[in-house]
Scaffold this motif. Structure first.
Motif, PDB file in Angstrom:
ATOM      1  N   ILE A 470       0.854  -1.190   0.000  1.00 34.47           N
ATOM      2  CA  ILE A 470       0.000   0.000   0.000  1.00 34.47           C
ATOM      3  C   ILE A 470       0.884   1.233   0.000  1.00 34.47           C
ATOM      4  N   ALA A 471       0.568   2.164  -0.910  1.00 32.49           N
ATOM      5  CA  ALA A 471       1.346   3.400  -1.039  1.00 32.49           C
ATOM      6  C   ALA A 471       0.455   4.609  -0.794  1.00 32.49           C
ATOM      7  N   SER A 472       1.078   5.768  -0.675  1.00 34.05           N
ATOM      8  CA  SER A 472       0.314   7.012  -0.583  1.00 34.05           C
ATOM      9  C   SER A 472      -0.425   7.245  -1.897  1.00 34.05           C
ATOM     10  N   SER A 473      -1.607   7.842  -1.825  1.00 30.93           N
ATOM     11  CA  SER A 473      -2.487   7.881  -2.988  1.00 30.93           C
ATOM     12  C   SER A 473      -2.317   9.082  -3.889  1.00 30.93           C
ATOM     13  N   GLN A 474      -1.603  10.156  -3.490  1.00 33.04           N
ATOM     14  CA  GLN A 474      -1.419  11.298  -4.384  1.00 33.04           C
ATOM     15  C   GLN A 474       0.059  11.653  -4.430  1.00 33.04           C
ATOM     16  N   ARG A 475       0.713  11.341  -5.477  1.00 40.49           N
ATOM     17  CA  ARG A 475       2.117  11.724  -5.606  1.00 40.49           C
ATOM     18  C   ARG A 475       2.190  13.193  -6.031  1.00 40.49           C
ATOM     19  N   ARG A 476       3.149  13.925  -5.516  1.00 39.26           N
ATOM     20  CA  ARG A 476       3.175  15.371  -5.738  1.00 39.26           C
ATOM     21  C   ARG A 476       3.538  15.748  -7.171  1.00 39.26           C
ATOM     22  N   ILE A 502       5.688   3.678  -0.768  1.00 39.43           N
ATOM     23  CA  ILE A 502       5.085   2.692   0.125  1.00 39.43           C
ATOM     24  C   ILE A 502       4.952   3.284   1.531  1.00 39.43           C
ATOM     25  N   ILE A 503       3.786   3.136   2.113  1.00 42.02           N
ATOM     26  CA  ILE A 503       3.564   3.608   3.476  1.00 42.02           C
ATOM     27  C   ILE A 503       4.267   2.669   4.445  1.00 42.02           C
ATOM     28  N   GLY A 504       4.936   3.230   5.432  1.00 43.14           N
ATOM     29  CA  GLY A 504       5.692   2.430   6.385  1.00 43.14           C
ATOM     30  C   GLY A 504       4.853   1.332   7.021  1.00 43.14           C
ATOM     31  N   GLY A 505       5.377   0.115   7.012  1.00 40.42           N
ATOM     32  CA  GLY A 505       4.674  -1.024   7.609  1.00 40.42           C
ATOM     33  C   GLY A 505       3.770  -1.765   6.663  1.00 40.42           C
ATOM     34  N   TYR A 506       3.639  -1.264   5.416  1.00 31.52           N
ATOM     35  CA  TYR A 506       2.726  -1.906   4.454  1.00 31.52           C
ATOM     36  C   TYR A 506       3.473  -2.377   3.208  1.00 31.52           C
ATOM     37  N   ASP A 507       4.757  -2.617   3.328  1.00 31.54           N
ATOM     38  CA  ASP A 507       5.550  -3.106   2.204  1.00 31.54           C
ATOM     39  C   ASP A 507       5.551  -4.637   2.216  1.00 31.54           C
ATOM     40  N   GLY A 508       4.746  -5.218   1.360  1.00 33.15           N
ATOM     41  CA  GLY A 508       4.588  -6.672   1.345  1.00 33.15           C
ATOM     42  C   GLY A 508       3.532  -7.082   2.340  1.00 33.15           C
ATOM     43  N   SER A 537      -3.820   3.652  -2.779  1.00 27.93           N
ATOM     44  CA  SER A 537      -2.835   3.395  -3.828  1.00 27.93           C
ATOM     45  C   SER A 537      -2.163   2.053  -3.564  1.00 27.93           C
ATOM     46  N   LEU A 538      -1.973   1.273  -4.615  1.00 27.65           N
ATOM     47  CA  LEU A 538      -1.441  -0.081  -4.478  1.00 27.65           C
ATOM     48  C   LEU A 538      -0.237  -0.296  -5.384  1.00 27.65           C
ATOM     49  N   ARG A 539       0.672  -1.129  -4.920  1.00 25.31           N
ATOM     50  CA  ARG A 539       1.711  -1.670  -5.782  1.00 25.31           C
ATOM     51  C   ARG A 539       1.521  -3.183  -5.782  1.00 25.31           C
ATOM     52  N   VAL A 540       0.993  -3.692  -6.873  1.00 19.06           N
ATOM     53  CA  VAL A 540       0.651  -5.107  -6.967  1.00 19.06           C
ATOM     54  C   VAL A 540       1.848  -5.878  -7.513  1.00 19.06           C
ATOM     55  N   GLY A 541       2.283  -6.900  -6.777  1.00 21.29           N
ATOM     56  CA  GLY A 541       3.426  -7.719  -7.188  1.00 21.29           C
ATOM     57  C   GLY A 541       2.995  -9.144  -7.472  1.00 21.29           C
ATOM     58  N   PRO A 542       2.500  -9.454  -8.684  1.00 25.55           N
ATOM     59  CA  PRO A 542       2.006 -10.800  -8.995  1.00 25.55           C
ATOM     60  C   PRO A 542       3.127 -11.749  -9.411  1.00 25.55           C
ATOM     61  N   GLY A 543       2.878 -13.033  -9.264  1.00 19.23           N
ATOM     62  CA  GLY A 543       3.771 -14.064  -9.765  1.00 19.23           C
ATOM     63  C   GLY A 543       2.992 -15.036 -10.622  1.00 19.23           C
ATOM     64  N   LEU A 544       3.664 -15.668 -11.570  1.00 21.71           N
ATOM     65  CA  LEU A 544       3.046 -16.667 -12.449  1.00 21.71           C
ATOM     66  C   LEU A 544       3.842 -17.952 -12.319  1.00 21.71           C
ATOM     67  N   VAL A 574     -10.814   8.661  -0.382  1.00 14.20           N
ATOM     68  CA  VAL A 574      -9.605   7.937   0.006  1.00 14.20           C
ATOM     69  C   VAL A 574      -9.049   8.477   1.327  1.00 14.20           C
ATOM     70  N   THR A 575      -8.755   7.578   2.226  1.00 13.52           N
ATOM     71  CA  THR A 575      -8.025   7.923   3.449  1.00 13.52           C
ATOM     72  C   THR A 575      -6.906   6.907   3.608  1.00 13.52           C
ATOM     73  N   ASP A 576      -5.685   7.344   3.371  1.00 14.95           N
ATOM     74  CA  ASP A 576      -4.563   6.415   3.468  1.00 14.95           C
ATOM     75  C   ASP A 576      -4.354   5.981   4.913  1.00 14.95           C
ATOM     76  N   PRO A 577      -3.981   4.731   5.127  1.00 12.79           N
ATOM     77  CA  PRO A 577      -3.694   4.295   6.497  1.00 12.79           C
ATOM     78  C   PRO A 577      -2.424   4.949   7.018  1.00 12.79           C
ATOM     79  N   ALA A 578      -2.387   5.191   8.315  1.00  7.07           N
ATOM     80  CA  ALA A 578      -1.186   5.749   8.933  1.00  7.07           C
ATOM     81  C   ALA A 578      -0.089   4.698   8.959  1.00  7.07           C
ATOM     82  N   ALA A 579       1.142   5.153   8.900  1.00  5.33           N
ATOM     83  CA  ALA A 579       2.279   4.226   8.997  1.00  5.33           C
ATOM     84  C   ALA A 579       2.202   3.453  10.306  1.00  5.33           C
ATOM     85  N   ARG A 580       2.696   2.229  10.288  1.00  3.71           N
ATOM     86  CA  ARG A 580       2.653   1.414  11.509  1.00  3.71           C
ATOM     87  C   ARG A 580       4.020   0.808  11.784  1.00  3.71           C
TER      88      ARG A 580
END
Length: 580
Positions: A470-476, A502-508, A537-544, A574-580
């Motif tokens: 999960i990433a921040s939803s509005q890049r500057r 990527i928001i802290g704590g939500y990488d993977g 905002s999402l960064r989707v990492g798929p595998g095949l 949209v309300t981005d989650p706070a870093a954890r």
């Protein structure tokens, strides 16, 4: 179909506890499979319950998964197991569990240990009916006996004609052994609600007493008896082996003698292990009237038992081999030699014992191709900012179709994303010495006819989540933003100090988080969100992956690519989650 069940059916299995699991990835699953992560503290209890279920004789009468990912497994004793999403380890820890339906069994794997629950019916009882006052079956010098069982509820004589009986398990009292001590000696008969099963003693000793359990396979139904005692008379004797030296056909080039009369040899290319051939064509001095059977593979439970059943069902007594299921790679068990152990027997006496090694033709074939870089690309869509790709709530995006659109689907491409989309992905192909296995047909990567052959009884190509974040939803650096990167106007315009990373704590995301935010990747490559998704905002990492008869291969090096969605946009609500 012969399942491993080795205890008294009349024992009631109390298994109504609700277990909570979380969806995860990378597992051996098909229609009724789901990768899960279980709360760590429940593992011990779960294993104990599954062990009881596996040995009590309870069968699975129904297993379903609803749209919310909740599983309901109904057992033949009327109890059920509910498997539903729940909070677990916040860092993705815990134990992994998979649930698989192979047609005959429901296989639940906990941290690599498999528990096999046979799929059966509401018929739960095959109850031994003593014929003598001492409750003992006697086998004398001829080695034969007929044992009666009450079938409850009753079934028709026509059903019995299509039934198959086998020894479920046998052991000398106080000393465990295997079902090869006895065999079913002909066709069971049914009359007046009672099933009469002829059995023959094999590798037992005169004067000893054994406990035996019968298993009846009736189509997809599996009925297991309680144990009964068999006493072997003092005049009984049986020679289990009278070995002769096998003479192998010229196509078998590496036959080697082992100790205790065993041989090992590699199946030649002319023997199509995934199709049909005859073992009789590989040994030229098979005795007239001899039959073929799969030899014991060691400890007969879990995965080994399941594979043993597949191998045994694939071999007819005349030596004809027709594969009936996915064999995998673990033919031997414990310290046994590699290969499928085949006995040549004559009048139940073993004449030859050969471990036939099976060559995996894809073992040394790389499925990576040029797909090693896992490039980043930002999905924009028609709006050129990504807002039409996903809104808050339920969404569905087919990853193979998106990638097949090429650069038109991705407004920004980082690193090698351009060449990935224009060359590596559309031109992907993998071949073995026999020909092409996988290729891109313009809609995505597909299997050739050869690939489909390798994937017989397997999932073939399937998509899975590897690293969604999960990433921040509005890049500057949205084109319309105020010019100064860190200015107060820019922060006000964005609604915060978000930068699209990527928001802290939500990488993977862990399985827990994937469920919490309503995210999943289906086997066909469809990325889905539910109402739990709020437009983040999402960064989707798929595998095949390619699952075939003997194993699995990654298409590419792991994460195929990283697809950013809504990285440069801010959908309403949209309300981005706070870093954890």
């Amino acid at each position: 179909m012969k399942q491993f069940i080795s205890n008294v059916l009349s024992a009631v299995l109390l298994l109504s506890t609700t277990f909570l699991f979380i969806a995860c990835n990378n597992d051996d699953v098909d229609d009724l499979k789901s990768r899960l992560t279980v709360v760590e503290g429940m593992i011990g209890d779960l294993k104990a319950q599954l062990e009881k279920a596996q040995t009590s004789g309870a069968t699975v009468t129904n297993a379903t998964k609803d749209e919310n990912g909740v599983w309901t497994i109904v057992l033949s004793d009327g109890k059920s197991i509910t498997i539903s999403p729940s909070s677990g380890s916040s860092n993705g820890g815990g134990s992994t569990i998979s649930v698989k339906d192979n047609g005959n069994n429901l296989i639940i794997t906990v941290d690599g240990t498999e528990y096999v629950l046979p799929k059966g019916s509401t018929v739960t009882a095959l109850i031994y009916s003593p014929q003598y006052v001492d409750g003992m079956e006697i086998i004398n010098g001829d080695g034969l006996a007929s044992v009666k069982f009450l079938v409850n509820p009753t079934i028709s004589a026509a059903d019995i004609a299509n039934a198959y009986c086998d020894i479920s398990e046998a052991h000398e009292l106080k000393t465990r052994a295997g079902s090869s001590m006895f065999k079913i000696n002909g066709q069971a008969t049914y009359a007046d609600g009672f099933l009469t099963v002829p059995i023959r003693a094999l590798t037992v000793e005169a004067g000893k007493t054994y406990a035996v359990s019968i298993q009846m396979n009736l189509g997809s139904k599996v009925i297991n008896s309680n144990y009964f005692n068999v006493k072997i008379g003092p005049d009984y004797s049986f020679i289990s082996e009278d070995l002769v030296t096998p003479t192998f056909a010229s196509t078998v080039t590496d036959a080697t003698q082992l100790e205790n009369g065993f041989y090992t040899a590699t199946l030649p290319a002319s023997a199509d292990f995934l199709g049909t051939f005859n073992f009789k064509d590989l040994i030229t001095n098979v005795p007239a009237g001899a039959t073929f059977e799969i030899g014991e593979m060691g400890k007969q439970n879990g995965a080994a038992k399941n594979i043993f059943d597949i191998l045994r069902n694939s071999l007819k007594t005349d030596g004809t081999w027709t594969l009936t299921g996915r064999p995998g790679t673990t033919f031997p068990a414990d310290d046994k030699p590699a290969g499928v152990l085949v006995y040549v027997t004559l009048n139940d006496v073993v004449k030859m014992k050969v471990y036939w090694k099976v060559v995996d033709p894809l073992a040394n074939v790389s499925f990576v191709g040029k797909l090693t870089d896992s490039p980043h690309m930002e999905a924009f869509g028609a709006t050129n900012d990504g807002t039409d790709m996903m809104k808050a709530g339920a969404n569905s995006v087919k990853i193979p179709a998106l990638l097949s659109k090429g650069v038109d689907a991705f407004g920004l491409r980082h690193g090698n994303a351009e060449v990935f989309l224009t060359d590596w992905w559309p031109n992907y192909s993998v071949s073995s010495s026999e020909g092409e296995i996988l290729y891109n047909d313009g809609t995505g990567i597909v299997m050739s006819e050869l690939g489909k052959k390798y994937a017989k009884f397997s999932r073939g190509l399937y998509w899975t989540n590897i690293q969604t974040s999960i990433a921040s939803s509005q890049r500057r650096n949205i084109p319309e933003r105020p010019a100064a990167e860190g200015s107060a106007d820019n922060i006000a315009w964005c609604g915060g100090t978000c930068n699209g990373e990527i928001i802290g704590g939500y990488d993977g995301l862990s399985g827990d988080d994937m469920t919490k935010f309503g995210l999943s990747i289906e086997p066909d490559g469809t990325f889905k969100t539910t109402a739990a998704y709020t437009g983040l905002s999402l960064r989707v990492g798929p595998g095949l992956r390619f699952e075939y008869a003997y194993g699995e291969k990654n298409v590419g090096g792991g994460v195929l690519c990283y697809i950013w969605i809504n990285r440069r946009s801010c959908p309403t609500g949209v309300t981005d989650p706070a870093a954890r």
